[in-house]
Design a protein around this motif. Structure first.
Motif, PDB file in Angstrom:
ATOM      1  N   ASP A 278       0.821  -1.207  -0.012  1.00 50.38           N
ATOM      2  CA  ASP A 278       0.042  -0.005   0.047  1.00 50.38           C
ATOM      3  C   ASP A 278       0.747   1.288   0.056  1.00 50.38           C
ATOM      4  O   ASP A 278       0.457   2.109  -0.766  1.00 50.38           O
ATOM      5  CB  ASP A 278      -0.968   0.080   1.340  1.00 50.38           C
ATOM      6  CG  ASP A 278      -2.295  -0.899   1.265  1.00 50.38           C
ATOM      7  OD1 ASP A 278      -2.402  -1.434  -0.152  1.00 50.38           O
ATOM      8  OD2 ASP A 278      -2.744  -1.307   2.175  1.00 50.38           O
TER       9      ASP A 278
ATOM     10  N   GLN B 156       0.768   4.181  -2.923  1.00 50.38           N
ATOM     11  CA  GLN B 156       0.257   5.327  -2.356  1.00 50.38           C
ATOM     12  C   GLN B 156       1.284   6.548  -2.654  1.00 50.38           C
ATOM     13  O   GLN B 156       0.863   7.761  -2.851  1.00 50.38           O
ATOM     14  CB  GLN B 156      -0.474   5.632  -0.885  1.00 50.38           C
ATOM     15  CG  GLN B 156      -1.453   4.820  -0.783  1.00 50.38           C
ATOM     16  CD  GLN B 156      -2.241   4.859   0.485  1.00 50.38           C
ATOM     17  OE1 GLN B 156      -2.243   5.834   1.004  1.00 50.38           O
ATOM     18  NE2 GLN B 156      -2.651   3.698   0.813  1.00 50.38           N
TER      19      GLN B 156
ATOM     20  N   ARG C  15       1.417  11.068  -3.645  1.00 49.64           N
ATOM     21  CA  ARG C  15       1.787  12.156  -2.659  1.00 49.64           C
ATOM     22  C   ARG C  15       2.736  12.932  -3.271  1.00 49.64           C
ATOM     23  O   ARG C  15       2.675  14.005  -3.010  1.00 49.64           O
ATOM     24  CB  ARG C  15       2.210  11.569  -1.236  1.00 49.64           C
ATOM     25  CG  ARG C  15       1.126  10.600  -0.651  1.00 49.64           C
ATOM     26  CD  ARG C  15       0.146  11.447   0.052  1.00 49.64           C
ATOM     27  NE  ARG C  15      -0.796  10.749   1.020  1.00 49.64           N
ATOM     28  CZ  ARG C  15      -0.637  10.637   2.158  1.00 49.64           C
ATOM     29  NH1 ARG C  15       0.263  11.373   2.768  1.00 49.64           N
ATOM     30  NH2 ARG C  15      -1.366   9.920   3.062  1.00 49.64           N
TER      31      ARG C  15
ATOM     32  N   LEU D 114       3.531  10.039   5.260  1.00 51.35           N
ATOM     33  CA  LEU D 114       2.836   8.798   4.697  1.00 51.35           C
ATOM     34  C   LEU D 114       3.304   7.492   5.699  1.00 51.35           C
ATOM     35  O   LEU D 114       2.874   6.484   6.148  1.00 51.35           O
ATOM     36  CB  LEU D 114       3.087   8.416   3.357  1.00 51.35           C
ATOM     37  CG  LEU D 114       2.304   7.025   2.880  1.00 51.35           C
ATOM     38  CD1 LEU D 114       0.888   7.219   3.067  1.00 51.35           C
ATOM     39  CD2 LEU D 114       2.507   7.013   1.176  1.00 51.35           C
TER      40      LEU D 114
END
Length: 470
Positions: A357, A361, A365, A414
């Motif tokens: 993940d 992701q 960002r 993150l």
């Protein structure tokens, strides 16, 4: 309040250490591998623990800071400062002896300035293994590796530097010496000062010697490069390897095709083991005892991975040279990264299940900050990714200097949101002091400051590293 080195202190240090103890050319101690800082300070090089203690006592009385210096390979500025007042830089390169090897006990006593490759060679000479292994092992010194709790390639099987150390000898902030060079495997007599000093980056004491844990040498080894569909498949392959091979898996490295592209772009020659460069692949190694079939074990793993759709292609080294060639790919990627020039490099760790993940992701960002290339690789077996962000072709990292902080913030935010750490194996140094303040548990920070105050009340040990204002 600390003072700068003055002529009086320099004279006293010279009298105590002699001509060899004050190197004429200090330039190599005033720069760091990525070229981002130019340091300052007076370099001294004691030859014994007693001389280290004498230096510390003199600096304590003069209220002058001390930066311990190992091999200078650290990547977070723990071994260098640009700030005033100018400190003493205490190099341990003259303290490089292998003091004793105890094969029957699987232990070795070494001085802090011993180079990692020399320690590995001494262990091999006794038919033992010191398994700490990393790219800078030809110049990194064991004192610095312990002070930063270094990781490297074999953490999945043998643990970080902390797990490979039995005891320490440490000069404390007042110049007293803690004689903790124990070879004991069990000792429950109070607080574990060894674990406190390891990873403290020289802010609580100066490591001058260590008792290291040795291991039996694997007799049969095998290495494979396996192309996988994606990071999630790589994790499933890791679980499969654990189920089939247990703790014999010594390394499990994740590599993205960007690493291969950077090798080509930087003009670094490297083996090409597969017909097509995979989008993702893993490099794994197993080590077994005498009479066991490491090659066959990897072949069975590869066959099972193909049946489960976890392997698209792969190669298993058929000789020691072929195994070295496969490792050359992984070990050359950092050199390619340096040639390209990263906008921002990140040494992060994540819960294993969160890695796919995160990789999915993070590009989104970063797209909010600018247009970049990403080279993601690292020690998947222990959850440590080197997630490095680069400019597009035709641009340089200097073109993105104004975005470096935002890039780091995006990656680290993150990482923190997913329960990870913004420093997996490189430490905090001076580069990540603000990150520690932003992401660390407040109780942890308060406890760290209390320990620092108790052990180094004048704040002379590596001031400015790990904790701000200390």
């Amino acid at each position: 309040m600390l003072n700068a080195v003055n002529p009086e202190l320099k004279s006293k240090l010279s009298d105590r250490l002699g001509q060899e103890g004050l190197p004429d050319d200090a330039s190599s101690y005033l720069r760091e591998p990525r070229g981002r800082w130019q340091g300052k300070g007076l370099v001294v090089a004691p030859a014994t623990t007693q001389e280290v203690a004498a230096v510390v006592r003199l600096c304590d009385r003069a209220a002058v800071g001390i930066i311990p210096y190992g091999g200078g390979t650290g990547l977070v500025g723990g071994q260098i400062t640009e700030s005033d007042p100018a400190p003493v830089i205490l190099s341990l390169h003259r303290m490089a002896a292998i003091r004793a090897v105890h094969p029957q006990e699987n232990a070795m006593e070494v001085e802090a300035g011993a180079i990692l490759a020399d320690i590995q060679a001494a262990a091999e000479g006794a038919d033992r293994l010191f398994p700490l292994s990393l790219a800078s092992e030809g110049s990194a010194r064991i004192g610095g590796l312990l002070a930063t709790n270094a990781g490297g390639l074999n953490v999945i099987r043998y643990g970080n530097a902390r797990a490979q150390c039995l005891g320490l000898e440490v000069v404390m902030a007042d110049g007293t010496v803690w004689h903790g060079l124990s070879r004991l495997r069990k000792d429950n007599t109070g607080y574990d000062l060894r674990d406190l000093m390891i990873g403290a980056e020289g802010t609580l004491g100066i490591i001058t010697a260590a008792t290291l844990k040795l291991m039996p040498r694997p007799v049969e080894t095998a290495t494979a490069l396996i192309a996988v569909p994606d990071p999630a498949a790589a994790l499933d392959l890791l679980a499969l390897a654990g189920a089939q091979l247990g703790e014999t898996v010594s390394a499990f490295e994740l590599i993205h095709r960007q690493g291969f592209d950077f090798l080509a772009e930087a003009g670094i020659d490297h083996p090409r083991p597969l017909d097509a460069v995979p989008e993702w692949c893993v490099l794994t190694e197993v080590g077994l005892g005498a009479g066991q079939d490491a090659q066959g074990a990897l072949e069975a793993l590869f066959a099972a991975a193909q049946q489960r759709g976890l392997a698209r292609d792969g190669t298993i080294a058929q000789s020691l040279q072929q195994a070295r060639d496969l490792w050359t790919i992984r070990e050359s990627i950092p050199a390619a990264n340096r040639a390209i020039g990263a906008v921002s490099s990140h040494d992060i760790s994540l819960p294993l299940s969160a890695i796919p993940d995160f990789i999915a992701q993070a590009p989104g960002r970063l797209a909010e900050v600018g247009d970049f290339r990403i080279n993601c690789f690292g020690h998947l077996g222990d959850g440590n990714l080197h997630y490095n962000v680069f400019p597009r072709p035709g641009r340089s990292r200097a073109d993105h200097a104004d975005k470096r902080a935002a890039v780091k913030r995006a990656v680290h935010d993150l990482t923190h949101e997913m329960g990870g750490s913004v420093s997996a194996e490189h430490g905090v140094g001076r580069l990540k002091v603000a990150d520690l303040e932003r992401y660390a548990d407040p109780v942890k920070l308060a406890t760290m400051r209390a320990i620092k105050q108790a052990l180094d009340p004048r704040c002379i040990l590596n001031p400015g590293a790990v904790l701000r204002g200390w």
